[in-house]
Design an enzyme around this catalytic site. Sequence first.
Site, PDB file in Angstrom:
ATOM      1  CB  ILE C 471      -0.963   0.003   1.205  1.00 22.04           C
ATOM      2  CG1 ILE C 471      -0.205  -0.058   2.532  1.00 22.04           C
ATOM      3  CG2 ILE C 471      -1.931  -1.166   1.120  1.00 22.04           C
ATOM      4  CD1 ILE C 471      -1.104   0.112   3.764  1.00 22.04           C
ATOM      5  CB  THR C 473       4.789  -0.543   3.133  1.00 21.56           C
ATOM      6  OG1 THR C 473       4.548  -1.715   2.325  1.00 21.56           O
ATOM      7  CG2 THR C 473       3.486  -0.177   3.833  1.00 21.56           C
ATOM      8  N   GLY C 514       2.718  -6.144   8.621  1.00 24.70           N
ATOM      9  CA  GLY C 514       2.732  -6.747   7.297  1.00 24.70           C
ATOM     10  C   GLY C 514       4.102  -7.269   6.897  1.00 24.70           C
ATOM     11  NE  ARG C 594      19.536  -6.849   9.252  1.00 23.62           N
ATOM     12  CZ  ARG C 594      19.796  -7.907   8.515  1.00 23.62           C
ATOM     13  NH1 ARG C 594      19.105  -9.034   8.682  1.00 23.62           N
ATOM     14  NH2 ARG C 594      20.775  -7.866   7.635  1.00 23.62           N
ATOM     15  N   PRO C 598      16.594   0.731   3.611  1.00 21.14           N
ATOM     16  CG  PRO C 598      18.817   0.950   4.279  1.00 21.14           C
ATOM     17  CD  PRO C 598      17.903   0.078   3.475  1.00 21.14           C
ATOM     18  CB  THR C 600      11.223   1.925   0.893  1.00 27.40           C
ATOM     19  OG1 THR C 600      11.788   0.766   1.528  1.00 27.40           O
ATOM     20  CG2 THR C 600      11.448   1.818  -0.602  1.00 27.40           C
ATOM     21  N   GLY C 667       8.840  -3.654  12.694  1.00 30.59           N
ATOM     22  CA  GLY C 667       7.691  -3.008  12.044  1.00 30.59           C
ATOM     23  C   GLY C 667       7.786  -1.503  12.167  1.00 30.59           C
ATOM     24  N   GLY C 669       5.521   0.823  10.207  1.00 34.22           N
ATOM     25  CA  GLY C 669       4.450   1.534   9.495  1.00 34.22           C
ATOM     26  C   GLY C 669       3.783   2.629  10.298  1.00 34.22           C
ATOM     27  CD  GLU C 670      -0.057   1.013  12.461  1.00 37.56           C
ATOM     28  OE1 GLU C 670      -1.238   1.062  12.762  1.00 37.56           O
ATOM     29  OE2 GLU C 670       0.560  -0.057  12.311  1.00 37.56           O
TER      30      GLU C 670
END
Lengths: 197, 330, 714
Positions: C471, C473, C514, C594, C598, C600, C667, C669-670
């Site tokens: 989406i 990421t 994800g 980890r 880097p 993205t 993770g 994303g948030e």
Amino acid sequence: MRKKQLMALSTSSVITLKINGEKHTLPVDHRTTLLDALRERLDLTGTKKGCDQGQCGACTVLLDGRRSVACLQLAVTAEGREITTIEGVADGERLHPVQQAFLELDGYQCGYCTPGQICAAIGVIEEHAAGWPSAVTEDVRPEAGPPDLTAEEIRERMSGNLCRCGAYVSIVEAVARAAQTRQDAATALPDAEEAVA
Amino acid sequence: MREFDYQRAHDVAGAVALLGTDPDTRFLGGGTNLVDLMKSGVERPARLVDIRELPLDDVESTPEGGLRIGATVTNADLAAHPEVRRRYPALAQAVLAGASGQLRNMATVGGNLLQRTRCGYFTDVTRPCNKRLPGSGCPAVQGEHHNHAILGASDHCVAVHPSDMAVALTAFDAVVHFETADGPGRLPLADFYLPVGDTPHRETALPPGALITGVTLPPAPVAARSRYRKVRERASYAFAIGSLAAALDIRDGVVRDARLAFGAVASRPWRALAAERVLVGAAAGAEAYAAAADAELAAARPLPHNGYKVDLMRNLVVAVLSELAEEAAR
Amino acid sequence: MTAATTETAAHAPVVGTGHTRIEGRDKVTGAARYAAEVPFAGLAHGWLVLSTVARGRIRALDTDRVLAMPGVLAVLDHRNALRLTTDYTGLLGTRPDPTCAVFQHDRVPHLGWPVALVVAETSEQAREAAEALVVHYEQEPHDIELTAEHPGAYPVDGHMPAVTGKGDLEAGLAASAVVVDAEYTTPEEHHNPMEPHAATARWDGGRLEVIDSNQGVTWVVGELANLFSLDPAAVRVRSEHVGGGFGSKGVRAHQVAAVMAATLLQRPVRVVLTRRQMFSLAGYRSPTTQRVRLGAGPDGRLVALEHRSISLTSTVHEFVEPSAAVARVMYDADAHHTANRVVRLDVPTPTWMRAPGEAPGSFALEAALDELAEKCGIDPVELRLRNEPERGPVSGLPFAGRNLAACFREGARRFGWADRDRRPRQRRDGRWLLGTGTAAASFPSGAAPSTATATAHPDGTFTVRISAADIGTGARTALGLVAADALQVPPDRIRVRIGDSDFGPAMIAGGSMGTRSWSWAVKAAAGELRERLALGADIPPEGVTVRSDTTEAIGSLAPAERHSFGAQFAEVAVDPATGEVRVRRMLGIFAAGRIVNPLTARNQFRGGMIWGISMALHEEAVRDRASGGPVGADLAGYHVATHADVPHIEADWIDDTDPEDPVGIKGIGEIGIVGAAAAVANAVWHATGVRHRSLPIRPDRVLSAPGPAGAPDA
């Protein structure tokens, strides 16, 4: 120019659109926007529909070389104009410098606003080269000379393109790099200007 | 959007003839506002007359030293024009503060003057709105109105005019030119927009069937030192919550001439004549600027949630006039 | 070439090195097709009709006139729609929101409720006909207003307990040398991904196929199969490119309506939400009212902590925005109480939105910490370092890596924090007052079971297939790097196929889980494939395929407090004359496992931080009390940050490899949004000396605020 099929009140017309140098003749409902004609009639889906109200910039295309939003442009009014979409900005397999910079610097995330950002950036670079001021140009008088294309100038000029993923920092870097590429090309070889444009 | 007929006009007389007196026909310029309103159902024309090809796309100097701006000049071309930038920098700044680069490339001067309000009740056809549906009521008075009018509004409508360009034009005494089947006409911008009263749906004094052909700006030496400042809820690509077009001529510490117009505070661009009267002849300085602002804002009638606009406009007047004075002193 | 061809000697690991996106060229040339862009012969267009009242009953729909309009093929409503099954629990352990089970009854529980779908030959015809459909309602009084004292508030567990508590709060507060007691509010916020929700449904050889824009094809297949009582194997959902989701792209009314229409008409039907419709149908973040009470000794060490939050939900579905839960991870105190409560109102159902709970919760808690630092006369970074807990404050479990202090030390060094004057309103640049602020961030780290396949082809290339969603990421690219290292081949020899439910069940792009969940499965499949190829067998023309399933491995993880952490720093400028606030620079340092790619990842961290700027200064959906509907439901009325609002932002990380994850991932994303709004708000206080406890910090609020930055003579 326009071949009207009926003389009395008619709600559709057969029009010819010149898109990326190619002519397309099609009947359109007058309600059809250029955006929907591209996406739903001509399978040119690179131009994106983000809001359909001129409030996000995702549908930015170049009309006669100038960036415009395709969602507020009725297809029937675009007849006779040179339409350039994201599908038409590369030189064959060779990406446009703006595309190349977006790719290398990760100037996107989900990619949905990207064609609009790229078309807008192409317009921004040309507008700046033409000496146009912006809302953050300290002195707009012609005597002050054209402003440098600083990060602040790029941000203001690109503000008509929302990126909800928040890739703004790398988009600005990409636009700056592409503008520099254009400037270098123009300095090195004055005749090359057209090729970049 | 309902189905509609579409025709292109190639000259002014032809355009006026195509429009006729049909209330269901609209002129289409850049389309940035009309097409949007057609999508939301606010406008439902049966026929569009496309006037983009009319030969009204020039900006020319007038013999008196002013400018004549064609109705189909795009916002972008207007703001980029060297004479606009030289003689009326606040006008260039105002246009550049509006919308986005894309929209400025499409939008025309004539269309910009006729922009409809962005009030959230006006643009939502499922809600009452006296401007859209006379007599249906104004939910903004009791509802969401933090960006609504503090000057010149009525109980019937508290919407504000969204244009930035028109604010600067108002400051510089622009005159709107139009063409009708009976011949040409002109309206000073000061008389172009009608008071709200109990007829908020009647927005301009343009006669029925009229086509705006252009705007003239009289010569205004004071405008050479002018500035447009716009405050909005994000740094760009947003409508104003308050804006100011200002020009100031100070000689020997005394204000010789001043122009002030407010944006986003009324149903029309608001020329601040009371403020100008206080300024002219006064000793330049923050005290005079504040007194001028207070003179104008004495008439303000804020709603429960937009009282901040009184402070905002007062602060803007003081800040921008101080900047202009400083610039002049340099 | 038929022999096994993995290169064991020369492979240099690619995880951790920057790579441009696999689909990058498609994205910059417009070749990448999103959900509404896959052509089908005989496609029909559906347009949803939404209710214009906030509560009541549909009395009648004047469908006859609409059916006679040009091009109209059908009108679906509660009288003729397929009956759906809603008695099930989906992939994420939740029951379906009845909002997506369209046209099942005549009740209207909120304004913007889907009441009909008009299907026509063209989108123009469908839109006009949908807008022409007259619906008669029996209207009832509605209640849409969230207040801190709403009598209907009750505790809701959601995906965590609603209430936690230990120790005597009142006694703790009474014994504290310093007390902060403040209420914070955040408004209704909308995801607004740039790509509107869109789905095309068709029946193809007895199978239902949906081309969709979603965050997890497995999830959507499961929901559609349940709703329509179909065998999941008879449903295929594809989402190759997804134009942003942020929590809003699960099953929604448009997919279900499209399937209904395609079933009725036996031709492909596409339904796309308009931007305006998204404000009613795509979910949103509930507004919150939060009260934080902190009691501390003179040294700033917390003695008592209370964080209570109220959010709203619809009358048809229970969803809780668990804002108070962030305190359960961040800070300990002998008296420690948290509670999430919900009020049911006549509004659409809210949903997960980037860092649900943590985003609004961290604003309140981290702003309160800043107030405590001010009252104690302690540097805000130092205050946080003094309050680092040893174990989970509520769970008592050990932390599986808590590198928050290292983030603050690195961040403070790079931001130049040491030179900061703690007193507010000390710096000026022309008309601007300048200030800096900081805040802590955390977000849970987790993994969920997924399956993947890895195939070796005779030509020396490989294909990895997984029902992942990219989406934005960079998941496709990251998974290619993970597979490359597992196979020990260069990434350009690997094709990554995602977004197709036929690839087998997998986790969604959500919960910052994800990439971690998918990488686990991809590494398992690719690793096993490499082992199998090492035996030297020939590769047949159809290739050699290995399938992985991580259910067991993930199930065997020991309980622990697993989180990513971060330190946010912001510098703002405030014009006290106009109320404008601009962020001048921002820095985020994260300990988030980890980092696979880097290039993205930095972009994604920054994106989260920009969400924090947007939340702090711009975003607010306004609901009209009289009608119950949104006002200005578009991108001109609902402001998200644009280019000019966003300065240069630095995002970086410290080494934080998760030893329990096969790739070391946590993770990302948030966590970028968590604490970001608080850092901005704290900087606004530092610039002006005024606390803004209600977001967004709009110019009118700055101008109206009491205190030095306001205009007292208003």
